[in-house]
Design a protein around this motif. Structure first.
Motif, PDB file in Angstrom:
ATOM      1  N   MET A   1     -11.490  -4.210  86.457  1.00 30.60           N
ATOM      2  CA  MET A   1     -12.446  -3.221  86.938  1.00 30.60           C
ATOM      3  C   MET A   1     -12.092  -1.845  86.390  1.00 30.60           C
ATOM      4  SD  MET A   1     -12.870  -4.252  90.953  1.00 30.60           S
ATOM      5  CE  MET A   1     -13.378  -5.891  91.456  1.00 30.60           C
ATOM      6  N   GLN A   2     -13.096  -0.994  86.246  1.00 24.14           N
ATOM      7  CA  GLN A   2     -12.902   0.383  85.863  1.00 24.14           C
ATOM      8  C   GLN A   2     -12.373   1.169  87.067  1.00 24.14           C
ATOM      9  OE1 GLN A   2     -12.989   0.351  82.314  1.00 24.14           O
ATOM     10  NE2 GLN A   2     -13.850   2.394  82.664  1.00 24.14           N
ATOM     11  N   ILE A   3     -11.536   2.185  86.792  1.00 24.11           N
ATOM     12  CA  ILE A   3     -10.975   3.013  87.854  1.00 24.11           C
ATOM     13  C   ILE A   3     -11.449   4.437  87.653  1.00 24.11           C
ATOM     14  CG2 ILE A   3      -8.884   3.854  88.965  1.00 24.11           C
ATOM     15  CD1 ILE A   3      -9.305   0.929  89.304  1.00 24.11           C
ATOM     16  N   VAL A   4     -11.987   5.035  88.730  1.00 30.85           N
ATOM     17  CA  VAL A   4     -12.393   6.432  88.712  1.00 30.85           C
ATOM     18  C   VAL A   4     -11.658   7.131  89.842  1.00 30.85           C
ATOM     19  CG1 VAL A   4     -14.290   8.072  88.908  1.00 30.85           C
ATOM     20  CG2 VAL A   4     -14.661   5.885  87.769  1.00 30.85           C
ATOM     21  N   ALA A   5     -10.985   8.221  89.517  1.00 31.94           N
ATOM     22  CA  ALA A   5     -10.283   9.017  90.526  1.00 31.94           C
ATOM     23  C   ALA A   5     -11.169  10.192  90.903  1.00 31.94           C
ATOM     24  CB  ALA A   5      -8.941   9.495  89.988  1.00 31.94           C
ATOM     25  N   GLU A   6     -11.461  10.310  92.211  1.00 29.20           N
ATOM     26  CA  GLU A   6     -12.296  11.397  92.699  1.00 29.20           C
ATOM     27  C   GLU A   6     -11.414  12.592  93.108  1.00 29.20           C
ATOM     28  OE1 GLU A   6     -16.107   9.695  94.893  1.00 29.20           O
ATOM     29  OE2 GLU A   6     -14.283   8.986  95.855  1.00 29.20           O
ATOM     30  N   GLY A   7     -12.017  13.774  93.054  1.00 25.70           N
ATOM     31  CA  GLY A   7     -11.348  14.961  93.588  1.00 25.70           C
ATOM     32  C   GLY A   7     -10.186  15.473  92.769  1.00 25.70           C
ATOM     33  N   VAL A   8     -10.189  15.260  91.470  1.00 23.88           N
ATOM     34  CA  VAL A   8      -9.113  15.759  90.607  1.00 23.88           C
ATOM     35  C   VAL A   8      -9.315  17.261  90.412  1.00 23.88           C
ATOM     36  CG1 VAL A   8      -7.998  15.585  88.364  1.00 23.88           C
ATOM     37  CG2 VAL A   8      -8.925  13.524  89.479  1.00 23.88           C
ATOM     38  N   GLU A   9      -8.305  18.039  90.819  1.00 26.60           N
ATOM     39  CA  GLU A   9      -8.448  19.499  90.773  1.00 26.60           C
ATOM     40  C   GLU A   9      -7.326  20.187  90.000  1.00 26.60           C
ATOM     41  OE1 GLU A   9      -8.846  20.999  94.681  1.00 26.60           O
ATOM     42  OE2 GLU A   9     -10.742  19.961  95.085  1.00 26.60           O
ATOM     43  N   SER A  10      -6.327  19.455  89.591  1.00 25.96           N
ATOM     44  CA  SER A  10      -5.201  20.105  88.889  1.00 25.96           C
ATOM     45  C   SER A  10      -4.823  19.288  87.659  1.00 25.96           C
ATOM     46  CB  SER A  10      -4.000  20.245  89.819  1.00 25.96           C
ATOM     47  OG  SER A  10      -3.452  18.981  90.113  1.00 25.96           O
TER      48      SER A  10
END
Length: 705
Positions: free
Chosen positions: A634-643
């Motif tokens: 499955m593809q992985i997407v990380a939400e809320g990356v701010e730094s």
């Protein structure tokens, strides 16, 4: 008895009349036979005297009659119709006789009229005139030579007749007396049992005691009547018992919850009204508590309604252990419970009760072999401080309970008048939202997802904003949940999906790089079971290629109706639609459904990303999710990356894509289109510059929300 006596009297009268008439006939016949024989004898002896006109011989013939005291008169009439000889008794008083007043020279016509009169009155004279008469012809050689008329005293006949009548009357009197005694006895035999039966009926009717029975007095028809009456009482008693049981059952259904056996809304209202009346007179305080289970719907949807029912029964049992015998616990419906506590001294005591209620749910509920953890939100209001009527107190307790839910659930809240103001604002806000759906007062912003290897945008997520006419632009967290509660989320979701697909089609027609558009699909669509129809309708209406549409769903949506969800997601994936699981890690996170469902992408929830550089636990969770998704291809997407630090860490762990303020805030369609290029959007300065022109990268990383 009157009927019997009337029948007996009539029978006796007819019988006596018959016998008296018969006896009178016999007496009359004897009398007449005597006179006829006497007249025949005179006729034989005087026939020759008439032929030879020998008066002396005729008188000598009738002279012996003077010796008979009952003969009143004898007349001999010749064939010419004249009186030939006569004898009249002077010793006996008698009424005037028809021939007595005629002289010896009376004309034949006068004599014949008198003889005819005697003939006519021959039968009645004995009864009416007191004398008997007979008229006989005098014959000689078969030729009538004269007529003899005899009148005799009827005293003997009348005395005999009178004696017979008196005997008949006496017999009738004695018989009537016997009949009276017999009828009275018969009346006692018949009416006494009937009167006893009537008395029993009145007693049963007055007391409604159908268990009474009457004692059978005999085995005849009346005894059968008693048996029938007792059998009828038995039937009525059984039906009365069944009716009472049904009435009790209906009373139970009308006032008690059939599942938990707690008082229902109706009985709770009644008891609370009585408690408030008593509290007003005694100047006491009453606490009204509203309890609602947190996430109970998820338990019903995932574990089944049977498990939910068992849980409600267990919750009801626990709630009953906290209150006193004078207090009342009720179930209003669903997962809502109410309690009122009488004679609560102050607010602190009500707080203690609320704390105990919240603490009840700290221990998991064991249902068979399973353990279920559930929490509750509790609202408390006080009489008379917060309200004085049942409806007002329940409304305030409900408002306080919703305030507790808004504070994070699994807590209690005491009612404050400001909460009521907030509730009024909520109602107004809900009305504004309904109008906004009708008038389409929404806009879409888009946030790009970037590939960590190439730095190129792979897709954009459509995020709805509400252009409120009074409050300005509102983020989804201000109105999405309200739309779900108000039943408008399905319409709003369809509008978002249609608008996003139209925008994606417009980008495609503008010769921009093909980029997927991701739309969050509400769990309510899966409850309505019209997901495929909605998606196909939108794709057909907009003409967008299904490969450019991505559907994002939550873990709870997957678990609500897994059979239907699995089937419809498979059908959408076969069409080319991409399936993503949003906010992964905050729900059930079960490997079983990840294996069974046709999922393309997992989106790691932003809470793990924000803390992963500070918390080893969150770091471990992110690492585990990435490893698991890779093993499932499955593809992985990380939400809320701010730094940049988060970016580098995710890149090292093999995450495929990121989404967050480090790349861009959610922006309108025109501004997000600037990302549809082949350049690397992850360069530090470039990301800062393209995210929000005019603002520093430091602000983007540390000041975004």
């Amino acid at each position: 008895m009157l009927i019997i006596m009337s029948c007996c009297t009539a029978t006796l009268f007819v019988s006596s009349l018959f016998f008296v008439a018969r006896e009178a006939k016999v007496l009359y016949r004897d009398q007449q036979e005597y006179l006829v024989s006497l007249a025949d004898m005179i006729g034989r002896n005087s026939a020759a005297a008439l032929v030879f006109n020998d008066l002396k011989t005729a008188e000598e013939t009738i002279r012996p009659l003077t010796q008979k005291d009952n003969v009143l008169a004898v007349y001999i009439v010749n064939k010419d119709g004249r009186l030939f000889a006569r004898y009249q008794s002077a010793a006996q008083a008698h009424p005037a006789l028809p021939l007595e007043l005629l002289p010896d020279w009376a004309s034949p016509d006068q004599v014949n009229q008198a003889v005819q009169q005697v003939t006519r009155e021959e039968y009645t004279s004995s009864f009416l005139s007191g004398y008997a008469s007979v008229v006989r012809p005098i014959r000689m050689d078969d030729e009538q030579v004269g007529t003899v008329v005899i009148h005799a005293n009827a005293r003997g006949f009348l005395n005999s007749l009178r004696y017979n009548i008196l005997v008949a009357l006496g017999f009738m009197g004695v018989t009537f007396l016997v009949f009276c005694l017999f009828s009275a006895r018969l009346q006692l035999m018949i009416s006494a049992p009937l009167l006893g039966l009537l008395a029993a009926m009145k007693e049963i009717s007055a007391g409604k005691n159908f268990a009474l029975r009457v004692t059978k007095p005999c085995d005849d028809e009346i005894g059968l009547l008693y048996d029938g009456f007792n059998h009828m009482l038995h039937e009525i008693e059984e039906r009365d018992q069944i009716l009472r049981q049904r009435q009790a059952h209906l009373q139970q259904l009308a006032h008690y919850d059939p599942l938990t056996r707690l008082p229902n809304r109706t009985l709770f209202y009644d008891r609370l009204a009585q408690a408030l009346f008593h509290a007003e007179r005694a100047r006491e305080t009453v606490a009204v508590i509203f309890i609602d289970l947190d996430h109970f719907k998820d338990i019903n949807d995932t574990l089944g309604h049977r498990t939910g029912d068992l849980l409600l029964i267990e919750v009801a049992g626990r709630l009953a252990t906290v209150v006193r015998s004078c207090d009342t616990v009720a179930r209003l419906g669903g997962d809502e419970f109410t309690i009122f506590c009488q004679n609560v001294a102050n607010e602190e005591n009500a707080t203690v009760v609320a704390q105990k209620l919240v603490a009840l749910f700290a221990t998991p509920f064991r249902l068979g072999a399973s353990e279920i953890r559930v929490t509750a939100s509790v609202g408390v209001t006080l009489y008379p401080h917060d309200g004085r009527t049942v409806d007002e107190l329940l409304m305030n307790a409900d408002i306080a309970m919703y305030h507790a839910k808004g504070c994070g659930k699994n807590v209690f809240a005491l009612f404050d008048k400001k909460m009521n103001e907030h509730a009024s604002e909520r109602v107004t806000f809900l009305a504004d939202l309904r109008q906004a759906v009708e008038l389409e007062q929404f806009v879409l912003h888009y946030q790009p997802k970037v590939d960590l290897l190439t730095g190129k945008v792979t897709s954009v997520e459509a995020l709805v904003r509400w252009m409120h006419p009074r409050l300005g632009m509102l983020a989804p967290d201000r109105f999405i949940r309200l739309a779900e509660e108000g039943g408008m989320i399905a319409e709003l979701t369809e509008w978002v999906m249609r608008t996003a697909c139209l925008q994606a089609k417009a980008w495609q027609e503008a010769d921009l790089a093909p980029v997927r558009v991701a739309v969050n699909l509400s769990p309510f669509h899966f409850q309505r079971q019209d997901v495929k129809q909605s998606v196909c309708a939108v794709l057909g209406e907009t003409g967008l290629d299904p490969s450019l549409l991505e559907i994002e769903i939550t873990e709870s949506a997957l678990m609500q109706n897994d059979e239907y969800t699995c089937r419809v997601l498979s059908e959408l994936r076969e069409m080319g639609v991409t399936i993503s699981v949003d906010d992964f890690g905050t729900g059930y996170s079960s490997l079983s459904y990840l294996h069974r469902f046709p999922i393309n992408t997992l989106k790691i929830d932003r809470t793990f990303i924000l803390n992963m550089t500070k918390s080893s636990e969150d770091q471990a969770i992110v690492t585990a999710i990435i490893a698991m998704a890779k093993s499932l291809k499955m593809q992985i997407v990380a939400e809320g990356v701010e730094s940049v630090e988060q970016l580098e860490t995710l890149k090292d762990q093999g995450c495929h894509e990121i989404q967050g303020f480090l790349v861009s805030r959610p922006v309108n369609a025109e501004r997000v289109a600037r990302f549809f290029t082949d350049e690397d959007h992850l360069q530090a300065h470039g990301a800062a510059a393209q995210a929000v022109p005019g603002e520093t990268a430091h602000h983007l990383v540390n000041g975004g929300s």
